[in-house]
Design an enzyme around this catalytic site. Structure first.
Site, PDB file in Angstrom:
ATOM      1  CB  CYS A 178      10.158  13.478 -42.932  1.00  9.99           C
ATOM      2  SG  CYS A 178      11.716  13.510 -43.843  1.00  9.99           S
ATOM      3  CG  HIS A 196      13.798  14.638 -40.045  1.00 15.12           C
ATOM      4  ND1 HIS A 196      12.860  13.733 -40.490  1.00 15.12           N
ATOM      5  CD2 HIS A 196      13.277  15.194 -38.913  1.00 15.12           C
ATOM      6  CE1 HIS A 196      11.832  13.716 -39.661  1.00 15.12           C
ATOM      7  NE2 HIS A 196      12.064  14.607 -38.698  1.00 15.12           N
TER       8      HIS A 196
END
Length: 770
Positions: free
Chosen positions: A415, A685
């Site tokens: 990510c 994230h």
């Protein structure tokens, strides 16, 4: 800035490369928490360190770095030149002796090639305020006996008194000019177990193995001869690979660019892989695997090699395979186990594993392999667009980019890379020069352009396989075994691409204004450091940048085409501010070192700057404070500001100030950068916001792992969604925005204000290809 006890201190003991702009002899540091995190991920080959005197990271190969104690770093920092530091570094005994000298010690101090007798009265720094975690440590010596009066001062330095003595009987000197009167052999220097794999300091001789850091690759080889030449001492080495990674030959290298390699540790040569291969469906003692077979085995990731030996060790019951690994340099042996040679391969290319851990390399089996729900051979997993595609236009975003299965597909902790690539390239061309500049690393550049950027801009979607191809190439280039599996920091990834791989010129040129000599520094992004002497509660990015520049005595040497800022935080959990307001426009006029400035009161051309007025909110909430002569006289007539010391500005060519005619009536132009993307992080994230058009509501939100199909064998579904609510919050009055409860904010806006990590700005006037 982190406290000094939370840092590792380092010196660049060798030059990074023959053409590197970071020189040998620089004192640097790295945050312990940051390093320990990278060490857990086995990512310490390339380290992001900060050189003293700067406030930004530079990526350096660990093989050129040597760890220091804090006291040693302070002593070496007091030396004027890098050459002096490197020379002093060789005398470990003198450095250790100086580290243990207390005040009151009788010493000899060198002045103008004479050794004078005295007593140490002071040990510490003699520089003005600095935002660096340490300063150079000097010895303040009071001369004694017949040497009284032969010194330079009375214990004062630049109007500050550090100790008292009679006139011209004091000297401030670095440790290299100090010798104890009773000079006893000091204890052997401490052998620190350095995390930086300090190279051998023994004399170089024929037959030694060495490393040479070239412009493109690291070279490993053996010393064939050492000879003197007009250019200095040169070493003839026999290399294992040439500059292109092919079969090597002989190379003549300057002595100073060679690093002697330590021999393999005994523990390393005896290391074995102990994986059982149960998840691989391993084959036990099968005729299918023989000498010369291509095999794969599972560690944290799939690894590949050629079987060079099969048999039993005297102390192991299982049948063992000796492998020469596909990734050169990723092994631990050259075929030796406990002193016995079982097979031969280049150093660091061999590994002994259990035969049951191996199976035939299925990349060559001709069988379709399922990967994340997609077939490797179905023709759809990797898109290639040869034709160069411009950034997506504002009017095309809704039909090409917004929706599920749009953006870049995430996989296996990617990510950070997905968000960075999407932010930089989807709707902006400011860093497109990366895609087209001449480079030797054409494979990485080609994957970036043809497999990622062009498909993203043309089709609005990039498969995770394309990003995995890039990750594999970076892993191969950096010899980092976790680049295809573990999470990294986006700023390190972008710096690696720009600095180490594609050799883009630094995006930023900063001028350090501390001290008497202004130093220009170059970097690729700027980490905002905040001291605790501020009153910001709900800061804007504009305020954070200005405060960071102020506390670190920095100015911009020129207008950057792209400005990448990372916010003050520690790791992925602690945030200094619960909310940060993105500045959609960043006014950098006041941050330029040589630009015309505007008086904060009357708006005319400024002639003076007052650093002490920076924190005075009477004039404005933000910015460095500049005044014309008339306004400065009026402002500093107030009793609270009479002690201020405004400094005169150097007016650019074409602007003038005349006492008779007054200030130049022209209004100086403003230099502004526009925000085009923000990377955010929450619970490890990364996601991103992109400003894709001129309207306040032209914002999109990207998550490369927004949804998932299946479990272990499944795959992620990326999504891009419109978020016009962001623009509405950005234009709220500050008081109203401060009262917004994050969890009650509409849509995804909460993530932008509470989780902002990296802010990307571009200059419209400077955004042509660099």
């Amino acid at each position: 800035m982190a406290a000094a006890d939370k840092l590792y201190f380092i010196i660049t003991a060798k030059p990074p490369s023959p053409n590197g702009y970071i020189k040998a002899g620089e004192i640097c540091f790295i945050d312990k928490q940051r390093f320990d995190s990278k060490q857990k991920r086995n990512e310490t080959k390339i380290l992001p360190v900060v050189c003293i005197g700067t406030s930004f990271d530079v990526l350096l190969n660990k093989v050129i770095l040597q760890q220091l104690t804090r006291r040693s770093a302070e002593l070496l920092l007091a030396l004027e030149s890098n050459e002096e530091r490197l020379l002093a570094l060789r005398d470990a005994e003198a450095l250790e002796e100086a580290s243990n000298l207390p005040e009151g010690s009788q010493v000899y101090v060198e002045l103008k090639k004479q050794w004078l007798k005295g007593v140490i009265r002071y040990i510490g720094g003699i520089t003005s305020y600095s935002s660096d975690p340490i300063t150079g440590v000097f010895f303040g010596v009071e001369l004694q006996g017949d040497d009284k009066g032969k010194g330079q001062n009375d214990g004062s330095y630049y109007h500050k008194t550090y100790f008292t003595c009679s006139k011209n009987s004091g000297i401030f000197a670095p440790f290299t000019r100090i010798r104890p009167v009773d000079h006893k052999p000091s204890a052997p220097p401490l052998q620190f177990q350095s995390f930086l794999s300090v190279t051998s300091t023994g004399p170089l001789k024929v037959g030694d193995r060495v490393t040479f850091l070239g412009d493109k690759n690291d070279h490993h080889g053996m010393v064939m001869a050492i000879q003197d030449s007009a250019d200095g001492k040169m070493v003839l080495i026999s290399t294992e690979k040439d500059e292109e990674g092919k079969q090597g030959g002989e190379m003549l290298v300057p002595f100073d660019f060679l690093i002697k390699e330590e021999p393999l540790n005994k523990d390393d040569t005896e290391k074995m892989d102990t994986s059982q291969g149960s998840e691989m469906g391993g084959i036990t003692d099968s005729d299918e695997i023989t000498i010369g077979s291509l095999v794969q085995f599972l560690e944290k990731t799939l690894r590949y090699g050629i079987v060079r030996w099969i048999g039993y060790f005297p102390d192991k019951p299982e049948k063992i395979a000796g492998l020469e690994l596909e990734d050169s340099g990723s092994g631990v042996t050259d075929g030796i186990y406990k002193g016995k040679q079982y097979f031969k391969c280049p150093p660091y290319c061999g590994l002994f594993v259990k035969l049951s851990s191996c199976r035939p390399d299925d990349r060559f089996s001709g069988v379709k392999k399922q990967f994340n729900g997609h077939s490797d051979l179905d023709g759809t997993s990797v898109s290639v667009e040869q034709e160069n595609v411009p950034p997506i236009r504002t009017e095309d975003v809704s039909k090409r980019l917004i929706g599920k299965r749009r953006g870049i597909q995430g996989h296996c902790n990617s990510c950070y890379m997905d968000s960075a690539l999407f932010s930089v390239f989807s709707c902006s061309s400011v860093l497109d020069s990366l895609l087209f500049k001449s480079t030797e690393h054409d494979t990485i550049q080609s994957i970036l352009l043809k497999n990622i950027v062009n498909p993203l801009r043309k089709n609005g979607f990039v498969s995770e396989r394309s990003v995995m191809n890039l990750r594999k190439q970076l892993q191969k280039r950096e010899h980092c075994p976790t680049y295809t599996t573990d999470e990294k920091d986006p700023e390190e990834f972008l710096s690696l691409i720009m600095q180490e791989i594609l050799f883009l010129d630094p995006l930023l040129k900063l001028c350090n204004q501390s001290g008497h000599i202004k130093k220009e520094q170059s970097c690729y992004y700027y980490q905002i450091f905040m001291d605790y002497n501020h009153h910001l509660v709900l800061p804007t990015v504009q305020q954070l940048l200005e405060h960071s520049f102020y506390s670190n005595s920095l100015k911009l040497a020129e207008v950057p085409a792209c400005l990448i800022l990372t916010m003050p935080r520690s790791g992925k959990s602690f945030k200094m501010f619960p909310k940060i307001i993105p500045s959609t426009e960043l006014d950098i006029t006041g941050l330029l070192v040589d630009g015309p400035q505007q008086c904060v009161l009357c708006g005319q051309l400024a002639d003076q700057e007052c650093a002490e007025c920076f924190r005075d909110t009477v004039f404005s909430d933000t910015g460095f404070k500049y005044f014309c002569v008339a306004c400065s006289t009026q402002v500093h007539s107030h009793q609270q500001r009479r002690c201020h010391k405004p400094s005169k500005l150097l007016l650019p060519q074409g602007f003038s100030y005349s006492p008779s005619s007054g200030s130049d009536r022209r209004t100086p132009p403003r230099e502004k950068l526009e925000l085009f993307a923000v990377l955010c992080i929450e619970t490890s994230h990364y996601v991103s916001f992109v400003k894709y058009g001129p309207q306040d509501t032209d914002w999109i939100f990207f998550d490369s792992m927004a949804d998932r199909v299946g479990e272990i064998d499944g795959y992620n579904i990326p999504e891009v969604c419109a978020c016009p609510e962001v623009g509405q919050y950005l234009h709220m009055p500050l008081a109203q925005l401060a009262n917004q409860v994050p969890r009650e904010m509409e849509g995804v806006a909460k993530r932008l204000f509470c989780d902002g990590y990296m802010y990307l700005y571009q200059s419209k006037s400077m955004s042509l290809y660099r």
